[in-house]
Motif scaffolding. Structure first.
Motif, PDB file in Angstrom:
ATOM      1  N   MET A  74       0.829  -1.188   0.000  1.00 54.41           N
ATOM      2  CA  MET A  74       0.000   0.000   0.000  1.00 54.41           C
ATOM      3  C   MET A  74       0.883   1.265   0.000  1.00 54.41           C
ATOM      4  O   MET A  74       0.571   2.234  -0.675  1.00 54.41           O
ATOM      5  N   LYS A  75       1.942   1.189   0.794  1.00 48.36           N
ATOM      6  CA  LYS A  75       2.835   2.345   0.887  1.00 48.36           C
ATOM      7  C   LYS A  75       3.527   2.608  -0.454  1.00 48.36           C
ATOM      8  O   LYS A  75       3.693   3.760  -0.856  1.00 48.36           O
ATOM      9  N   THR A  76       3.929   1.560  -1.142  1.00 51.71           N
ATOM     10  CA  THR A  76       4.613   1.729  -2.426  1.00 51.71           C
ATOM     11  C   THR A  76       3.674   2.302  -3.482  1.00 51.71           C
ATOM     12  O   THR A  76       4.094   3.106  -4.311  1.00 51.71           O
ATOM     13  N   ILE A  77       2.402   1.903  -3.432  1.00 48.90           N
ATOM     14  CA  ILE A  77       1.430   2.410  -4.402  1.00 48.90           C
ATOM     15  C   ILE A  77       1.191   3.900  -4.170  1.00 48.90           C
ATOM     16  O   ILE A  77       1.165   4.699  -5.121  1.00 48.90           O
ATOM     17  N   LEU A  78       1.055   4.293  -2.909  1.00 50.13           N
ATOM     18  CA  LEU A  78       0.848   5.711  -2.601  1.00 50.13           C
ATOM     19  C   LEU A  78       2.081   6.538  -2.977  1.00 50.13           C
ATOM     20  O   LEU A  78       1.953   7.652  -3.495  1.00 50.13           O
ATOM     21  N   LEU A 129       4.234   5.825  -5.364  1.00 47.32           N
ATOM     22  CA  LEU A 129       4.266   5.878  -6.817  1.00 47.32           C
ATOM     23  C   LEU A 129       3.269   6.903  -7.352  1.00 47.32           C
ATOM     24  O   LEU A 129       3.585   7.689  -8.248  1.00 47.32           O
ATOM     25  N   ILE A 130       2.063   6.934  -6.798  1.00 47.37           N
ATOM     26  CA  ILE A 130       1.056   7.907  -7.223  1.00 47.37           C
ATOM     27  C   ILE A 130       1.519   9.327  -6.899  1.00 47.37           C
ATOM     28  O   ILE A 130       1.355  10.252  -7.701  1.00 47.37           O
TER      29      ILE A 130
END
Length: 72
Positions: free
Chosen positions: A1-5, A7-8
């Motif tokens: 979840m942290k990596t997706i946020l 990246l966004i």
């Protein structure tokens, strides 16, 4: 979840940086300057030392009365 946020977040910062309007209409005004040569004759004496930093070494190598050896 942290990596997706992350990246966004990085993508939105990159997109907003590219969306900026950059004006490339920078005009430079040239200034002409004339060269003035002086015709005054200056006779100055320049000292040439044989060794580099000789004035500094001479100043640092001073001796005082207390530097002399005393007999006991």
């Amino acid at each position: 979840m942290k990596t997706i946020l992350t990246l966004i977040f990085v993508l939105t910062i990159g997109i907003t940086a590219q969306a900026q309007d950059v004006k490339a209409d920078v005009k430079v005004e040239t200034v002409q300057k004339t060269i003035v040569t002086s015709t005054a004759n200056e006779n100055t004496v320049a000292r040439l030392y044989k060794f580099k930093n000789s004035r500094v070494k001479k100043a640092l190598s001073f001796t005082t009365k207390r530097n002399k050896a005393k007999m006991a």
